[in-house]
Design a protein around this motif. Structure first.
Motif, mmCIF file in Angstrom:
data_model
loop_
_atom_site.group_PDB
_atom_site.id
_atom_site.type_symbol
_atom_site.label_atom_id
_atom_site.label_comp_id
_atom_site.label_asym_id
_atom_site.label_seq_id
_atom_site.Cartn_x
_atom_site.Cartn_y
_atom_site.Cartn_z
ATOM 1 N N GLU A 1 0.477 -0.941 0.290
ATOM 2 C CA GLU A 1 -0.302 0.239 -0.240
ATOM 3 C C GLU A 1 0.717 1.013 -0.259
ATOM 4 O O GLU A 1 1.973 1.092 0.924
ATOM 5 C CB GLU A 1 -0.931 0.091 1.276
ATOM 6 C CG GLU A 1 -1.935 1.006 1.195
ATOM 7 C CD GLU A 1 -2.904 1.153 2.552
ATOM 8 O OE1 GLU A 1 -3.225 1.789 2.684
ATOM 9 O OE2 GLU A 1 -3.166 0.079 2.822
ATOM 10 N N ARG A 2 0.529 2.362 -1.104
ATOM 11 C CA ARG A 2 1.301 3.216 -0.988
ATOM 12 C C ARG A 2 1.701 4.457 0.110
ATOM 13 O O ARG A 2 2.334 4.865 0.582
ATOM 14 C CB ARG A 2 0.952 4.065 -2.619
ATOM 15 C CG ARG A 2 2.505 5.060 -2.543
ATOM 16 C CD ARG A 2 2.569 5.533 -3.902
ATOM 17 N NE ARG A 2 3.563 6.387 -4.282
ATOM 18 C CZ ARG A 2 4.554 6.770 -4.282
ATOM 19 N NH1 ARG A 2 5.362 5.652 -4.165
ATOM 20 N NH2 ARG A 2 5.228 7.308 -4.807
ATOM 21 N N HIS A 3 0.142 4.661 0.318
ATOM 22 C CA HIS A 3 0.179 6.010 1.163
ATOM 23 C C HIS A 3 -0.115 5.378 2.519
ATOM 24 O O HIS A 3 -0.725 3.874 3.358
ATOM 25 C CB HIS A 3 -1.646 6.236 1.449
ATOM 26 C CG HIS A 3 -2.145 7.209 1.828
ATOM 27 N ND1 HIS A 3 -1.619 8.176 1.390
ATOM 28 C CD2 HIS A 3 -2.436 7.220 3.245
ATOM 29 C CE1 HIS A 3 -1.787 9.384 2.755
ATOM 30 N NE2 HIS A 3 -2.196 8.506 3.784
ATOM 31 N N ILE A 4 0.784 6.536 3.152
ATOM 32 C CA ILE A 4 1.383 5.658 4.599
ATOM 33 C C ILE A 4 0.743 6.270 5.601
ATOM 34 O O ILE A 4 0.370 7.455 5.812
ATOM 35 C CB ILE A 4 2.566 6.394 4.879
ATOM 36 C CG1 ILE A 4 3.839 6.213 3.482
ATOM 37 C CG2 ILE A 4 3.955 5.557 5.777
ATOM 38 C CD1 ILE A 4 3.977 4.397 3.908
ATOM 39 N N THR A 5 -0.051 5.034 6.488
ATOM 40 C CA THR A 5 0.045 5.096 7.992
ATOM 41 C C THR A 5 -0.070 4.372 8.993
ATOM 42 O O THR A 5 0.676 3.287 8.859
ATOM 43 C CB THR A 5 -1.904 4.689 7.537
ATOM 44 O OG1 THR A 5 -2.397 3.093 7.570
ATOM 45 C CG2 THR A 5 -2.525 5.977 6.905
ATOM 46 N N THR B 1 4.437 11.662 17.781
ATOM 47 C CA THR B 1 3.906 11.039 17.763
ATOM 48 C C THR B 1 3.920 9.871 16.116
ATOM 49 O O THR B 1 4.130 10.733 14.812
ATOM 50 C CB THR B 1 2.680 11.238 17.516
ATOM 51 O OG1 THR B 1 1.778 11.795 16.702
ATOM 52 C CG2 THR B 1 2.062 11.611 18.590
ATOM 53 N N PRO B 2 3.731 8.878 15.650
ATOM 54 C CA PRO B 2 3.809 8.055 14.077
ATOM 55 C C PRO B 2 3.007 8.521 13.198
ATOM 56 O O PRO B 2 2.967 7.972 12.385
ATOM 57 C CB PRO B 2 3.550 6.113 14.598
ATOM 58 C CG PRO B 2 3.610 6.291 16.364
ATOM 59 C CD PRO B 2 3.451 7.806 16.680
ATOM 60 N N ASP B 3 1.974 9.120 13.636
ATOM 61 C CA ASP B 3 1.036 9.418 12.838
ATOM 62 C C ASP B 3 1.229 11.107 12.707
ATOM 63 O O ASP B 3 0.854 11.649 11.523
ATOM 64 C CB ASP B 3 -0.281 9.672 13.917
ATOM 65 C CG ASP B 3 -0.898 8.785 13.914
ATOM 66 O OD1 ASP B 3 -2.027 7.658 13.200
ATOM 67 O OD2 ASP B 3 -1.257 8.560 15.112
ATOM 68 N N GLN B 4 1.971 11.689 13.246
ATOM 69 C CA GLN B 4 2.690 12.600 12.819
ATOM 70 C C GLN B 4 3.845 12.156 11.672
ATOM 71 O O GLN B 4 3.735 13.560 10.773
ATOM 72 C CB GLN B 4 3.372 13.688 14.358
ATOM 73 C CG GLN B 4 2.699 14.598 15.041
ATOM 74 C CD GLN B 4 3.164 15.387 15.750
ATOM 75 O OE1 GLN B 4 3.937 14.782 15.917
ATOM 76 N NE2 GLN B 4 1.782 15.843 16.506
ATOM 77 N N ILE C 1 4.617 11.367 5.364
ATOM 78 C CA ILE C 1 4.815 11.174 4.304
ATOM 79 C C ILE C 1 3.452 10.848 3.598
ATOM 80 O O ILE C 1 3.870 11.244 1.775
ATOM 81 C CB ILE C 1 5.187 9.920 4.873
ATOM 82 C CG1 ILE C 1 6.155 9.980 5.781
ATOM 83 C CG2 ILE C 1 6.088 8.834 3.337
ATOM 84 C CD1 ILE C 1 6.787 8.437 6.274
ATOM 85 N N GLY C 2 2.547 10.290 3.774
ATOM 86 C CA GLY C 2 0.936 10.552 2.815
ATOM 87 C C GLY C 2 1.671 9.211 1.807
ATOM 88 O O GLY C 2 1.576 8.622 2.429
ATOM 89 N N ALA C 3 1.061 9.591 0.198
ATOM 90 C CA ALA C 3 1.475 9.101 -0.807
ATOM 91 C C ALA C 3 2.531 9.033 -1.197
ATOM 92 O O ALA C 3 3.076 8.297 -2.458
ATOM 93 C CB ALA C 3 -0.058 9.281 -1.419
#
Length: 370
Positions: A268-272, A295-298, A303-305
């Motif tokens: 999966e390209r989009h990083i979450t 935070t990992p979410d930040q 990075i997003g897509a």
């Protein structure tokens, strides 16, 4: 040096007893209260912690335990750091390059900020009185208790040997000797080590009940559970020295980049950040976040897509920047091996003095019941 730190026992801790059948929830509740106590009065605690010298320490060790040791030391908690060289043989036929591995651990400790003036660094084999506690301690536990210890069962199941020696069954009692020789009342552990610590508490309690003469010889040490989330190895499995999937503190920038470049991700390209569904990607995000104090979410949002290539680039940059001063200190200390031996010699002398005193107390208590 105070060789008899007080057992922590305020009434506020009673509802979160370590031995409560609620298990992990009780242990975590107790750890939270202990953290408050540490901030208020760090001097009432003595910690025993350490490692087996089986190779260089890695980032999993650092964020899981090493970072916390330095934090506790700097808060004013008295620290004993054991290099458990005897215990290398627990699940190995021979102890390869033991002297070299011991020095590598000392280098790692010094590089991350363990201060030998405030933390006693010593080797298992250099403290005879510590190891003499093993026999009376083994007399206080049954074969059935040793056999059903879940940590021992797991170690046997994952042993690299076709058979394991009898040392495996003595391992929990030997750890009890490690902890109780200095009368440590606090032990930082992960949840997988809770059964070992529970047996240590049992041994302390039984010794006090059987041989105590109006006062407890040993404290019943508390677990200070790590709140650090698990970092996976670059192959998506458990981070381990022996699996070649770990970034060691001694790795240089190039080796770090190579390991992270080969790290397992997903398609999966989009990083979450989704530890349940995307464990490998999430572990990399967590690693970058710990290094950047975010935070990992930040990190994922930045990075997003841009995909795994961008993720690995950011992780590599974050790790190398974070480790740069640690690596520089390590390289400097490595130039003076005589200093490493001096630290061990002084630490061994301090630990031996404490162990001799404890063993004398144990012998006196046992002899009074002849």
């Amino acid at each position: 040096m105070n060789t008899t730190p007080q057992t922590v026992g305020p009434e506020a801790l009673a509802s979160a007893s370590f031995t409560d059948t609620l298990g992990m929830s009780a242990a975590r509740a107790r750890s939270a209260v202990l953290e408050e106590q540490i901030l208020k009065d760090p001097g009432q605690f003595r910690v025993l912690t350490g490692d087996r010298p089986t190779g260089r320490l890695h980032l999993g060790h650092y964020f899981g335990t090493l970072h916390n040791r330095v934090r506790l030391q700097n808060l004013g908690v008295e620290m004993f750091v054991i290099i458990a060289d005897y215990q290398v043989l627990t699940d190995r036929d021979v102890a390869d390059n033991l002297t070299g591995h011991v020095e590598e651990l000392v280098l790692d400790y010094l590089a991350i900020g363990v201060d030998p003036a405030r933390s006693t660094i010593f080797t298992h084999s250099a403290v005879p009185a510590l190891n003499q506690l093993l026999l009376p301690f083994l007399s206080l536990v049954s074969v059935a208790e040793l056999e059903r210890n879940p940590t021992v069962k797991d170690e046997i199941a994952h042993s690299r040997q076709s058979t394991v020696s009898g040392l495996m069954f003595t391992y929990p009692a030997h750890q009890a000797a490690d902890i109780l020789f200095c009368k440590a009342n606090l032990v930082p552990v992960g949840k997988d080590q809770l059964p070992h610590l529970e047996l240590t508490r049992t041994i302390a309690r039984r010794f006090n009940d059987r041989y105590g003469t109006g006062s407890a010889v040993f404290p019943q040490p508390d677990a200070l559970l790590s709140s650090a989330p698990l970092l996976l190895g670059t192959d998506g499995g458990k981070m381990s020295k022996s699996r070649g999937n770990a970034i060691t503190l001694a790795s240089d920038a190039g080796e770090t980049a190579r390991l992270i470049k080969g790290a397992k991700t997903d398609s999966e390209r989009h990083i979450t950040y989704d530890p349940a569904s995307r464990p490998e990607v999430s572990s990399l995000l967590l690693l970058a976040a710990r290094c950047q104090n975010r935070t990992p979410d930040q990190v994922a949002s930045d990075i997003g897509a841009a995909g795994a290539v961008a993720l690995k680039r950011i992780v590599t940059e974050a790790v190398n920047e974070y480790l740069a001063p640690i690596r520089a200190r390590r390289k400097e200390y490595a130039q003076d091996r005589a200093y490493l031996r001096h630290i061990l010699r002084e630490g061994n002398e301090r630990a031996t003095a404490v162990a001799d005193s404890t063993l004398a107390e144990v012998r006196a208590a046992m002899n009074s019941h002849d």
